[in-house]
Design an enzyme around this catalytic site. Structure first.
Site, PDB file in Angstrom:
ATOM      1  N   ALA C  22      23.007  52.244  47.901  1.00 16.04           N
ATOM      2  CA  ALA C  22      21.764  51.479  48.034  1.00 16.04           C
ATOM      3  C   ALA C  22      21.268  51.517  49.476  1.00 16.04           C
ATOM      4  O   ALA C  22      20.063  51.636  49.724  1.00 16.04           O
ATOM      5  CB  ALA C  22      21.974  50.045  47.572  1.00 16.04           C
ATOM      6  N   ASN C 103      35.169  38.827  56.750  1.00 17.69           N
ATOM      7  CA  ASN C 103      34.963  38.097  57.996  1.00 17.69           C
ATOM      8  C   ASN C 103      35.536  38.790  59.231  1.00 17.69           C
ATOM      9  O   ASN C 103      34.979  38.675  60.318  1.00 17.69           O
ATOM     10  CB  ASN C 103      35.529  36.678  57.870  1.00 17.69           C
ATOM     11  CG  ASN C 103      34.474  35.732  57.298  1.00 17.69           C
ATOM     12  OD1 ASN C 103      33.285  35.957  57.488  1.00 17.69           O
ATOM     13  ND2 ASN C 103      34.930  34.695  56.601  1.00 17.69           N
ATOM     14  N   THR C 126      34.614  42.455  49.389  1.00 21.51           N
ATOM     15  CA  THR C 126      36.020  42.061  49.286  1.00 21.51           C
ATOM     16  C   THR C 126      36.268  41.564  47.877  1.00 21.51           C
ATOM     17  O   THR C 126      35.376  40.954  47.270  1.00 21.51           O
ATOM     18  CB  THR C 126      36.380  40.952  50.290  1.00 21.51           C
ATOM     19  OG1 THR C 126      37.594  40.302  49.844  1.00 21.51           O
ATOM     20  CG2 THR C 126      35.304  39.874  50.377  1.00 21.51           C
ATOM     21  N   ILE C 127      37.445  41.807  47.359  1.00 18.92           N
ATOM     22  CA  ILE C 127      37.729  41.328  46.004  1.00 18.92           C
ATOM     23  C   ILE C 127      38.024  39.829  45.991  1.00 18.92           C
ATOM     24  O   ILE C 127      38.068  39.220  44.935  1.00 18.92           O
ATOM     25  CB  ILE C 127      38.920  42.077  45.359  1.00 18.92           C
ATOM     26  CG1 ILE C 127      40.224  41.863  46.123  1.00 18.92           C
ATOM     27  CG2 ILE C 127      38.626  43.563  45.233  1.00 18.92           C
ATOM     28  CD1 ILE C 127      41.457  42.293  45.334  1.00 18.92           C
ATOM     29  N   ASP C 128      38.215  39.218  47.149  1.00 19.14           N
ATOM     30  CA  ASP C 128      38.736  37.846  47.192  1.00 19.14           C
ATOM     31  C   ASP C 128      37.708  36.755  46.891  1.00 19.14           C
ATOM     32  O   ASP C 128      38.073  35.630  46.570  1.00 19.14           O
ATOM     33  CB  ASP C 128      39.364  37.575  48.561  1.00 19.14           C
ATOM     34  CG  ASP C 128      40.642  38.365  48.769  1.00 19.14           C
ATOM     35  OD1 ASP C 128      41.279  38.739  47.756  1.00 19.14           O
ATOM     36  OD2 ASP C 128      41.003  38.635  49.924  1.00 19.14           O
ATOM     37  N   MET C 170      45.991  38.655  42.949  1.00 20.83           N
ATOM     38  CA  MET C 170      45.648  38.603  44.370  1.00 20.83           C
ATOM     39  C   MET C 170      44.886  37.319  44.707  1.00 20.83           C
ATOM     40  O   MET C 170      44.349  36.646  43.832  1.00 20.83           O
ATOM     41  CB  MET C 170      44.863  39.835  44.772  1.00 20.83           C
ATOM     42  CG  MET C 170      45.771  41.058  44.921  1.00 20.83           C
ATOM     43  SD  MET C 170      44.974  42.427  45.792  1.00 20.83           S
ATOM     44  CE  MET C 170      46.423  43.433  46.229  1.00 20.83           C
ATOM     45  N   ALA C 187      46.116  31.409  29.746  1.00 24.15           N
ATOM     46  CA  ALA C 187      47.348  30.983  30.414  1.00 24.15           C
ATOM     47  C   ALA C 187      47.562  29.479  30.255  1.00 24.15           C
ATOM     48  O   ALA C 187      46.607  28.719  30.097  1.00 24.15           O
ATOM     49  CB  ALA C 187      47.280  31.339  31.889  1.00 24.15           C
ATOM     50  N   GLU C 223      48.706  34.932  44.819  1.00 17.21           N
ATOM     51  CA  GLU C 223      49.728  35.430  45.749  1.00 17.21           C
ATOM     52  C   GLU C 223      49.949  34.506  46.936  1.00 17.21           C
ATOM     53  O   GLU C 223      50.997  34.530  47.562  1.00 17.21           O
ATOM     54  CB  GLU C 223      49.391  36.838  46.230  1.00 17.21           C
ATOM     55  CG  GLU C 223      48.115  36.928  47.037  1.00 17.21           C
ATOM     56  CD  GLU C 223      47.916  38.305  47.651  1.00 17.21           C
ATOM     57  OE1 GLU C 223      46.784  38.653  47.911  1.00 17.21           O
ATOM     58  OE2 GLU C 223      48.899  39.031  47.872  1.00 17.21           O
ATOM     59  N   ARG C 256      42.577  46.412  43.254  1.00 15.58           N
ATOM     60  CA  ARG C 256      41.610  46.881  44.262  1.00 15.58           C
ATOM     61  C   ARG C 256      40.793  48.069  43.784  1.00 15.58           C
ATOM     62  O   ARG C 256      39.735  48.356  44.342  1.00 15.58           O
ATOM     63  CB  ARG C 256      42.347  47.323  45.540  1.00 15.58           C
ATOM     64  CG  ARG C 256      42.966  46.210  46.308  1.00 15.58           C
ATOM     65  CD  ARG C 256      43.023  46.548  47.792  1.00 15.58           C
ATOM     66  NE  ARG C 256      43.394  45.366  48.520  1.00 15.58           N
ATOM     67  CZ  ARG C 256      42.546  44.396  48.854  1.00 15.58           C
ATOM     68  NH1 ARG C 256      41.267  44.496  48.572  1.00 15.58           N
ATOM     69  NH2 ARG C 256      42.973  43.328  49.483  1.00 15.58           N
TER      70      ARG C 256
END
Lengths: 323, 323, 323, 323
Positions: C22, C103, C126-128, C170, C187, C223, C256
């Site tokens: 993009a 960050n 970021t995957i977080d 993660m 769960a 984690e 990831r």
């Protein structure tokens, strides 16, 4: 409220089972009994009721389709049919309903409530995402991802053979599915009901690309696109640019099935909880939805009469990204 | 042999890149230079040659399609076209060819060898699995799994709505794709070119199921089935059993793309290695294949003229399993 | 602005390529030249610049990882390193930067801007999902879906063997990935850094379930969970409830990778466009994000110092749904 | 034979449900009643029998795990336990058994037959593929594809960060899973029990690659590899080549679950049919398998005592393909 029932109605969508599960467990959590009604209004009339407890919905959150099945009911459109449905609910002690479906479902529930006073809270279950009162409908995210996976596969072969594929995705009245498929699928053009792009514009765009020595193209066509579906469009393009090797794929009902994505499981769960707690709080004739991350209850009259407009900036995105 | 070339021709299939990678690395391993020819015979005539080394094929084994692209060439069917192709090969010092494709590809290679003496070893790259001389063709396993995943999704919605779906899978001349889709997809009926099942039998079977209160059905139709494709069959069934809610899905080109399965990566790799080592050992006009776990080289005349028959026991399996 | 550069830095995430694409196409659309910088700040210092045009990013939107690669750079933390980076940018005529990362990446960009005046607009890659200034980060939706698919597979075997699985997902500082995995994965328990649930509570919950004759369980552990990771927790539970057949799975780096979901492709595309247009409008030291469906630019000082809190209602959802 | 029972035992594997379904429908087709025994020998002793008919196994062919559940039974290893199991079978009128599992399962069945005369035909259900008497075991193809999908995702991030990943796949005693993962996953090295490759060789290979400026690597480690598992190997490599950025992923139980591939559904179906028809033909103490596309029944003594050796040519393939 001692006992409620839940049903699915209209076209099935992935995540409906997550919603059913959430309805059952939330009711159980609050000490309310739950019944499932098989096959929507049709089963309500015939009395196809099933007692559901926590274990009944174990291992269902990941399943496509709806364990309560769905059907369309002509009979519920008659006063007589609704009277029978009401009698069945009364006989089974049902005091409130959670209806998972779309505007057809909600319209029926609203008339039913006016006539018989049984309260219904709705959950937006449709892959089309064209319901006012929620950012996303349950099943939409899965349908888009399914269509996109198909488009990824088509791109492999389009690219290998320098072909132009016209891929028809679902969306009778809106481009909600088509738009992310076009942006995420790297499509050159997207044809959606909202914009009424003429086939001439499609031809122009492809011709320009061809002259810039682009050799493979993907055109996404929403099934409800005004000028005609993928097959017709492809035929007209082929006539105008005979050297283009065109192919058509209609993804079709594949988009309705499959294990729901995380987003649809989460949304179905949120809304299922909200529907039961809405009923407990005396709500009726409203649909539970999530707007800007917040739970909202929207009157059925609004979900039915107001239109959720597609973000116009997305059309500009397709144009920029196919540069 | 100092320098060889590899190309893909005919319809693309998943695993072709695994074969290309194996050709490149095997040649490199043995100190032979490799060129890739873009777009099959068409690129051979035009001289679209690309030097490939080990790094050129890094990170390609998992990719669908073919990095060398494929095309059909009218010109290679003429003596003049083949003369140009030969000149290009000579000018580039190419002494042998690996042709990844089907019988059309191999026929061209055989004529070319007779006229100009350039040896070719073939690799069976087609999703159709209808090539004599190998248990499986490269791409077949992936195509079957892709179709099956689509059928799994369709079953979700068929089941939720008590519908009868006619699903058309690829296989112009054979039921190789249709059969495992039917067995693995829990279909009630499979219509394949080999058996010429009449639509009347389909109608009978569905009617019997319906009377046994079965409510949803899946019928797999191979695109080459004699009595007509899925759409026609569905129309005739609907006429005969109007209460059946029928739908049609044509899976189409989705089956050609996608990341290859483990089996197709392994097979492509085995055959790519075998093709190069076959050339090194003086072979020509043969296709490398795996039969009963063993590597075999089959003359093109056999792959072209002999027919690999479908295991008849599979038809019995469909009957037993849909009891 | 005549020429800009784009780079990825920090942990890679699916959808970074959609953002890069993009950026490239938006710049091209507006007549701005674009360079890609390989390996983040490390490549900036070394001058690893690549000219990118529209074709460079064809067929990348569906790819996991980052075509520009990522790396951590000790050297950029020194003034000397940043001076070298600046010299490289000047030599290449780069007037603005798009930094895709988290960050750590933005902190570097901010210091760099103060010292040398090169403007940067950030994209949250970021995957977080733990970045203030955007509802979702690029890669988060894919990571959650990947983890959920793993959990679905684990549930198959957990259920078949009546086992209790501890699945570590993660999320070093937050439960953003763990929460939808728990809700969508069915769960029984979720342990996240935000709540510091003690292992005793886990043991109690499992024991209660066991007594209610529940036989298989899934516990999701982020984690970064305070009391120890999945392995430690499982060991302590096993000690307390020896009859429980416990197993541990750490999903790890699988989260990831992979082809980005529709949502991540769309988000990456939206933000990539916004980043370039932000630079064109004179912005600097801001991150482009989407909040409540609207494009917002948040100062790096805010993304770095403010915390995006997890919706507390999600914890209640897990409790209700595991009833 | 009027009534038979089917059970699954040992580790579950994808495709077991396809086999169960085939057993049920084949028996039904031949007019034989079928019972399912829950939890293998454990349920046989306790009398956990369930009548299964054609509808019981509808919509199961695509499901991972086993609907009959599995368990290990210490008690069946005692004479007393087996006596109880026999009594249960007699009380329920069971005249023959289909045992889906591995060599542990078959050993139990053989002893049981010697003592009590109840005939068993076995079906090879294990992801490990290490059973003599069949080319592939039910579940193997799915497990390999699952592992390979994980490796594809890991390669995305390995490549983006120039890292060396050690990926541990299942296979306690054999490299059957590791080998196709290495070939299909583009791994540089594969460590399997059969070859006892020393860590020194791993270090050498990686060092050579590093010097040839290769920057990302994947090493596949079978869990039963002699020198130590992935974690230990990674630690020793890191010590020897400190500049290498190493990571470890243990795929673990994810490999056991998931919807079975087409090949596993087909194989499970073929073998389920063969098991029932074997019992009908008076067979006992044999396992049904497919060798070179043909159905074979192998005595349990052979499946237990003979070893199915891995094709040595595969090791050479890994070497060639990682050139």
């Amino acid at each position: 409220m001692k006992r409620i029932a839940v049903f699915t109605s209209g076209g099935d969508s992935p995540g409906m089972n997550a919603a059913i599960r959430a309805v059952v467990r939330t009711a159980t959590y609050h000490g309310i009994e739950v019944y499932g009604i098989m096959r929507g209004y049709s089963g309500m009339i015939k009395g196809e009721f099933v007692r559901l407890d926590s274990a009944s919905v174990s291992n269902t959150v990941q399943k496509g389709g709806t364990i309560l099945k769905s059907a369309r009911s002509q009979k519920f459109m008659t006063k007589e049919g609704r009277q029978q449905a009401f009698d069945q609910l009364v006989n089974n002690g049902i005091e409130g309903l959670v209806a998972i479906g779309g505007n057809g479902t909600f319209t029926g529930a609203m008339i039913f409530e006016e006539e018989f006073g049984i309260p219904t809270v709705g959950a937006p279950g449709t892959i089309d995402n064209d319901l006012y009162g929620t950012d996303y409908t349950i099943g939409y995210d899965t349908a888009v991802n399914t269509a996109l996976e198909c488009i990824d596969k088509i791109r492999d072969t389009a690219d290998s053979h320098d072909r132009c594929f016209f891929v028809e995705v679902m969306g009778r009245d809106s481009g909600y599915i088509a738009i992310p498929c076009a942006i995420g699928g790297g499509a050159e053009i997207v044809m959606i009901p909202e914009t009424q792009m003429s086939v001439d514009v499609v031809i122009d765009t492809l011709q320009t690309g061809w002259q810039r020595s682009k050799t493979s193209f993907i055109v996404i066509v929403a099934e409800g696109e005004e000028e005609g579906n993928a097959t017709n469009t492809a035929a007209r393009v082929k006539e105008a640019i005979p050297q283009l090797d065109t192919r058509v794929t209609v993804i079709g009902h594949i988009q309705r099935g499959g294990s729901p994505t995380a987003a649809d499981r989460l949304l179905g769960s949120q809304i299922g909880i909200a529907a039961v707690e809405g009923l407990m709080n005396g709500m009726r004739n409203v649909m539970a939805g999530i707007v800007d991350k917040k739970l909202v209850y929207t009157p059925f009259t609004d979900t039915i009469n107001k239109k959720k407009l597609i973000n116009q900036s997305f059309m500009r995105m397709v144009e920029i990204l196919s540069v």
